[in-house]
Write a protein that holds these residues in place. Structure first.
Motif, mmCIF file in Angstrom:
data_model
loop_
_atom_site.group_PDB
_atom_site.id
_atom_site.type_symbol
_atom_site.label_atom_id
_atom_site.label_comp_id
_atom_site.label_asym_id
_atom_site.label_seq_id
_atom_site.Cartn_x
_atom_site.Cartn_y
_atom_site.Cartn_z
ATOM 1 N N UNK A 164 0.931 -1.219 0.015
ATOM 2 C CA UNK A 164 0.070 0.140 0.066
ATOM 3 C C UNK A 164 0.954 1.166 0.034
ATOM 4 N N UNK A 165 0.569 2.312 -0.895
ATOM 5 C CA UNK A 165 1.225 3.248 -0.972
ATOM 6 C C UNK A 165 0.375 4.525 -0.301
ATOM 7 N N UNK A 166 0.845 5.625 0.310
ATOM 8 C CA UNK A 166 -0.368 6.435 1.035
ATOM 9 C C UNK A 166 0.366 7.713 0.962
ATOM 10 N N UNK A 167 -0.407 8.897 0.593
ATOM 11 C CA UNK A 167 0.056 10.401 0.733
ATOM 12 C C UNK A 167 -0.618 10.674 1.973
ATOM 13 N N UNK A 168 0.133 11.379 2.814
ATOM 14 C CA UNK A 168 -0.470 11.566 4.310
ATOM 15 C C UNK A 168 -0.604 12.981 4.747
ATOM 16 N N UNK A 169 -0.662 13.908 3.404
ATOM 17 C CA UNK A 169 -1.040 15.243 3.744
ATOM 18 C C UNK A 169 -2.437 15.485 3.987
ATOM 19 N N UNK A 170 -2.671 16.728 4.007
ATOM 20 C CA UNK A 170 -4.124 17.020 4.371
ATOM 21 C C UNK A 170 -5.198 16.409 3.842
ATOM 22 N N UNK A 171 -4.690 16.190 2.283
ATOM 23 C CA UNK A 171 -5.838 15.375 1.673
ATOM 24 C C UNK A 171 -5.165 14.088 1.287
ATOM 25 N N UNK A 172 -5.700 13.025 1.777
ATOM 26 C CA UNK A 172 -4.881 11.706 2.086
ATOM 27 C C UNK A 172 -5.392 10.825 0.545
ATOM 28 N N UNK A 173 -4.584 9.938 0.365
ATOM 29 C CA UNK A 173 -4.722 8.983 -0.617
ATOM 30 C C UNK A 173 -3.864 7.759 -0.504
ATOM 31 N N UNK A 174 -4.684 6.591 -0.734
ATOM 32 C CA UNK A 174 -4.244 5.294 -0.366
ATOM 33 C C UNK A 174 -4.229 4.555 -1.664
ATOM 34 N N UNK A 175 -3.426 3.888 -2.412
ATOM 35 C CA UNK A 175 -3.453 3.084 -3.395
ATOM 36 C C UNK A 175 -2.402 1.811 -3.237
ATOM 37 N N UNK A 176 -2.828 0.819 -4.178
ATOM 38 C CA UNK A 176 -1.817 -0.231 -4.329
ATOM 39 C C UNK A 176 -0.558 0.017 -4.836
ATOM 40 N N UNK A 177 0.343 -0.495 -4.623
ATOM 41 C CA UNK A 177 1.652 -0.149 -5.184
ATOM 42 C C UNK A 177 2.537 -1.503 -5.575
ATOM 43 N N UNK A 178 3.211 -1.471 -6.609
ATOM 44 C CA UNK A 178 3.803 -2.571 -7.102
ATOM 45 C C UNK A 178 5.187 -2.448 -6.943
ATOM 46 N N UNK A 179 6.192 -2.988 -6.666
ATOM 47 C CA UNK A 179 7.432 -2.547 -6.363
ATOM 48 C C UNK A 179 8.363 -3.534 -6.955
#
Length: 239
Positions: A164-179
Motif C-alpha cells: 500500500x502506498x499512501x499520501x499523508x498530507x491534508x488530502x490523503x490518498x491510499x493506493x496499491x503499489x507494485x515494487x
C-alpha cells in the motif's frame, strides 16, 4: 521519519545487547545450502537516499529540482540461501509539477514555469509526503549463479513486492503499489553489511489526484501509472 529512525536504532542496540553470545555462535555456524530453512538468518536494515517521483507534468521540471529525500526501514528472513522475504517501509517527500495553482493536486501555488505565448496553463510546483508499506520476495542472484558462500564479500539480489502506498498530507490518498528493485550487500563484519538498495514503486496515475494524457497520442490515451524511484544507502544487521 525521525521517530522510525530512533525506533530502529533502539531495536538494533537491543538486539546487539541481548543476543551478542548467540550472534557470535551463529557467525561460525555451517549452513547446509540444501536445507529447507535456515536456522536464523533474519536481517533488519535502514537506509536513506535520493528519490524522484514521476508524474504527469514532472518532465518539465529540471532533474535536480525533482530530487527529494527518502528513507527505508525493513526486516526480513532468508528462507533458503537464494530465497528470502521481508517487510519494508519506504517514505519521503515528492517534488513535481501540476497545472493547478491550488486544490487537490498538492500544489504549492508557486509558479515554476509560465507559457504566455501559447496560452497554456502555467506549471505550479507540487509537493507532498508519502509512504509505502509492502511485502517483498527476494532472490539472491549471486547465490543462484555461484553457489552458497557465507563469507562472500558482495551479494546481488533482485526482489519484487506488493503493498500500500499512501499520501499523508491534508488530502490523503491510499493506493496499491507494485515494487521491484535490486538489493546490493557489501560484507563489513559477520553480522553487519553495507547496503545499496535501488527500487521503483508503480502507483495508479491518480495517486497525487492528477491525470494527464501522453504527449503525441490521442487525448484519451492516459498514463497508466506514476512511479517513485529511490536509491537508498544504509546498513543491514544479520542475526
Amino acid at each position: 521519519m525521525k521517530r522510525l529512525f530512533y525506533l530502529f536504532v533502539s531495536l538494533a542496540v537491543l538486539f546487539a545487547a541481548t543476543n551478542s553470545a548467540s550472534a557470535q555462535e551463529a557467525s561460525t555456524r555451517k549452513v547446509d545450502p540444501k536445507s529447507i530453512f535456515f536456522k536464523g538468518d533474519f536481517f533488519v536494515g535502514i537506509g536513506a537516499g535520493p528519490s524522484i517521483y514521476h508524474g504527469e507534468q514532472d518532465r518539465a521540471m529540471k532533474f535536480h529540482h525533482r530530487i527529494s529525500p527518502a528513507m527505508d526501514v525493513y526486516i526480513g528472513k532468508w528462507i533458503i540461501p537464494c530465497l528470502g522475504i521481508r517487510i519494508a517501509y519506504s517514505g519521503g517527500r515528492a517534488y513535481g509539477l501540476t497545472n493547478a495553482d491550488s486544490g487537490y493536486t498538492y500544489s504549492t501555488g508557486e509558479i515554476y514555469e509560465e507559457f504566455p505565448e501559447s496560452g497554456s496553463k502555467a506549471n505550479y510546483k507540487q509537493r507532498f509526503n508519502y509512504l509505502s508499506l509492502r511485502g517483498d520476495l527476494m532472490f539472491n542472484i549471486t547465490t543462484l549463479a555461484l553457489g552458497y558462500n557465507p563469507d562472500r564479500l558482495y551479494d546481488f539480489s533482485f526482489y519484487g513486492g506488493l503493498g500500500i502506498a499512501k499520501v499523508y498530507d491534508e488530502l490523503e490518498a491510499s493506493r496499491f503499489g507494485l515494487s521491484f528493485g535490486i538489493f546490493n550487500t557489501f560484507r563489513l563484519t559477520k553480522a553487519l553489511d553495507a547496503v545499496i538498495d535501488v527500487h521503483c514503486t508503480a502507483v495508479p496515475e491518480d495517486f497525487e489526484h492528477e491525470t494527464g494524457s501522453r504527449p503525441g497520442v490521442d487525448p484519451n490515451g492516459l498514463y497508466s501509472h506514476d512511479g517513485i524511484l529511490t536509491a537508498a544507502v544504509g546498513i543491514c544487521y544479520n542475526f
